[in-house]
Design a protein around this motif. Structure first.
Motif, mmCIF file in Angstrom:
data_model
loop_
_atom_site.group_PDB
_atom_site.id
_atom_site.type_symbol
_atom_site.label_atom_id
_atom_site.label_comp_id
_atom_site.label_asym_id
_atom_site.label_seq_id
_atom_site.Cartn_x
_atom_site.Cartn_y
_atom_site.Cartn_z
ATOM 1 N N ASN A 20 0.849 -1.179 0.000
ATOM 2 C CA ASN A 20 0.000 0.000 0.000
ATOM 3 C C ASN A 20 0.888 1.233 0.000
ATOM 4 O OD1 ASN A 20 -2.134 1.788 0.299
ATOM 5 N ND2 ASN A 20 -2.575 1.228 2.415
ATOM 6 N N CYS A 21 0.458 2.274 -0.697
ATOM 7 C CA CYS A 21 1.181 3.547 -0.627
ATOM 8 C C CYS A 21 0.211 4.697 -0.857
ATOM 9 C CB CYS A 21 2.352 3.594 -1.602
ATOM 10 S SG CYS A 21 1.925 3.636 -3.325
ATOM 11 N N LYS A 22 0.525 5.829 -0.245
ATOM 12 C CA LYS A 22 -0.295 7.035 -0.359
ATOM 13 C C LYS A 22 0.624 8.234 -0.490
ATOM 14 C CE LYS A 22 -4.213 4.961 0.687
ATOM 15 N NZ LYS A 22 -5.062 4.515 -0.353
ATOM 16 N N LEU A 23 0.267 9.142 -1.378
ATOM 17 C CA LEU A 23 1.023 10.373 -1.570
ATOM 18 C C LEU A 23 0.355 11.487 -0.778
ATOM 19 C CD1 LEU A 23 3.389 11.670 -3.156
ATOM 20 C CD2 LEU A 23 1.741 12.215 -4.937
ATOM 21 N N LEU A 24 1.119 12.132 0.102
ATOM 22 C CA LEU A 24 0.635 13.265 0.888
ATOM 23 C C LEU A 24 1.598 14.430 0.711
ATOM 24 C CD1 LEU A 24 -0.416 11.528 4.223
ATOM 25 C CD2 LEU A 24 -1.890 12.390 2.429
ATOM 26 N N ASP A 25 1.223 15.582 1.254
ATOM 27 C CA ASP A 25 2.082 16.763 1.148
ATOM 28 C C ASP A 25 3.461 16.532 1.743
ATOM 29 O OD1 ASP A 25 0.072 18.123 -0.110
ATOM 30 O OD2 ASP A 25 -0.623 19.137 1.712
ATOM 31 N N ASP A 26 3.539 15.725 2.795
ATOM 32 C CA ASP A 26 4.834 15.506 3.443
ATOM 33 C C ASP A 26 5.552 14.263 2.922
ATOM 34 O OD1 ASP A 26 3.230 13.592 4.595
ATOM 35 O OD2 ASP A 26 3.888 13.988 6.638
ATOM 36 N N GLY A 27 5.194 13.794 1.768
ATOM 37 C CA GLY A 27 5.923 12.706 1.141
ATOM 38 C C GLY A 27 5.054 11.526 0.766
ATOM 39 N N LEU A 28 5.720 10.463 0.400
ATOM 40 C CA LEU A 28 5.063 9.224 0.004
ATOM 41 C C LEU A 28 5.154 8.258 1.173
ATOM 42 C CD1 LEU A 28 3.865 7.663 -2.504
ATOM 43 C CD2 LEU A 28 6.123 6.662 -2.699
ATOM 44 N N TRP A 29 4.021 7.755 1.595
ATOM 45 C CA TRP A 29 3.936 6.793 2.686
ATOM 46 C C TRP A 29 3.700 5.421 2.087
ATOM 47 C CZ3 TRP A 29 3.776 8.141 8.033
ATOM 48 C CH2 TRP A 29 3.903 9.504 8.278
ATOM 49 N N TYR A 30 4.371 4.408 2.608
ATOM 50 C CA TYR A 30 4.150 3.064 2.090
ATOM 51 C C TYR A 30 4.336 2.012 3.162
ATOM 52 C CZ TYR A 30 9.275 2.817 1.484
ATOM 53 O OH TYR A 30 10.632 2.824 1.682
ATOM 54 N N GLN A 31 3.648 0.879 2.946
ATOM 55 C CA GLN A 31 3.743 -0.266 3.832
ATOM 56 C C GLN A 31 4.446 -1.387 3.095
ATOM 57 O OE1 GLN A 31 0.019 -1.760 5.340
ATOM 58 N NE2 GLN A 31 0.922 -3.660 6.080
ATOM 59 N N LYS A 32 5.516 -1.865 3.704
ATOM 60 C CA LYS A 32 6.292 -2.961 3.128
ATOM 61 C C LYS A 32 6.123 -4.171 4.041
ATOM 62 C CE LYS A 32 10.909 -4.367 1.963
ATOM 63 N NZ LYS A 32 12.289 -4.049 1.743
ATOM 64 N N ASN A 33 5.628 -5.268 3.480
ATOM 65 C CA ASN A 33 5.386 -6.467 4.270
ATOM 66 C C ASN A 33 6.489 -7.485 4.094
ATOM 67 O OD1 ASN A 33 2.979 -5.326 5.017
ATOM 68 N ND2 ASN A 33 1.748 -7.118 4.498
ATOM 69 N N ASP A 34 6.777 -8.189 5.162
ATOM 70 C CA ASP A 34 7.624 -9.368 5.088
ATOM 71 C C ASP A 34 6.820 -10.406 4.301
ATOM 72 O OD1 ASP A 34 8.933 -11.797 5.527
ATOM 73 O OD2 ASP A 34 9.576 -11.219 7.532
ATOM 74 N N SER A 35 7.442 -11.085 3.378
ATOM 75 C CA SER A 35 6.701 -11.999 2.499
ATOM 76 C C SER A 35 6.001 -13.120 3.260
ATOM 77 C CB SER A 35 7.634 -12.586 1.437
ATOM 78 O OG SER A 35 8.678 -13.308 2.070
ATOM 79 N N SER A 36 6.461 -13.464 4.447
ATOM 80 C CA SER A 36 5.845 -14.554 5.194
ATOM 81 C C SER A 36 4.808 -14.064 6.207
ATOM 82 C CB SER A 36 6.928 -15.354 5.925
ATOM 83 O OG SER A 36 7.593 -14.521 6.870
ATOM 84 N N LEU A 37 4.615 -12.757 6.316
ATOM 85 C CA LEU A 37 3.690 -12.211 7.311
ATOM 86 C C LEU A 37 2.600 -11.377 6.654
ATOM 87 C CD1 LEU A 37 6.317 -10.928 9.913
ATOM 88 C CD2 LEU A 37 5.062 -13.072 10.000
ATOM 89 N N SER A 38 1.497 -11.215 7.372
ATOM 90 C CA SER A 38 0.423 -10.351 6.869
ATOM 91 C C SER A 38 0.562 -8.933 7.420
ATOM 92 C CB SER A 38 -0.938 -10.929 7.233
ATOM 93 O OG SER A 38 -1.058 -11.004 8.643
#
Length: 171
Positions: A103-121
């Motif tokens: 998941n990622c979202k662009l906001l005024d203070d930058g790009l936010w993203y969620q990086k998951n470990d491939s074995s975890l939710s």
């Protein structure tokens, strides 16, 4: 392959034995192809040859010379996140920010993203701003942006006896 060549090579064969060959030829003939371009009101659009048009999505910023690119990985649930710049007449070398992004979202203070470990939710929440990546939180299940442009995220997701719960955070 020409149809006449195909007919000679499969003559006397059963339908089941030639079906995989026919299927692959048809898929090759009808697959989506093309080239990606970006046009930022310049005299000529700029080709983006590094991206597969079937697996790519763009996130545009207010700055015409920079945008972000999501290239979906084979499992289609995660993507590789790139920062792409363009010069006057050509695309710059893309900078890979992260892989296994969900998941990622662009906001005024930058790009936010969620990086998951491939074995975890669950995974880690990051903010990319002005060329710097900052890890904000570990072990989040998901995140979103609320109406005030605040980041909200969930942690410690659990399910017991059909009741699901998670801790709710506002950043």
């Amino acid at each position: 392959m020409k149809i006449s060549d195909l007919s000679e090579s499969v003559e006397g064969s059963s339908f089941d034995s030639i079906k995989p060959t026919i299927d692959s030829l048809i898929k090759e003939c009808v697959k989506k192809t093309g080239t990606l371009y970006i046009d930022t009101n310049r005299s000529k659009p700029i080709e983006l040859p590094a991206y597969d048009n079937k697996k790519t999505e763009f996130i545009f910023t207010d700055a015409l010379e920079t945008f972000y690119v999501k290239v979906f990985e084979e499992n289609k649930d995660t993507f590789i996140l790139y920062k792409q710049g363009i010069f006057e007449k050509e695309a710059a070398q893309a900078e890979q920010l992260a892989s296994s992004v969900v998941n990622c979202k662009l906001l005024d203070d930058g790009l936010w993203y969620q990086k998951n470990d491939s074995s975890l939710s669950s995974g880690d929440l990051y903010r990319y701003n002005k060329g710097e990546t900052e890890k904000i939180e570990s072990g989040i299940s998901s995140f979103a942006v609320d109406g005030n442009n605040e980041i909200v995220f969930f942690k410690n997701f659990s399910s017991k006896d059909g009741v699901e719960s998670a801790d709710f955070y506002i950043y």
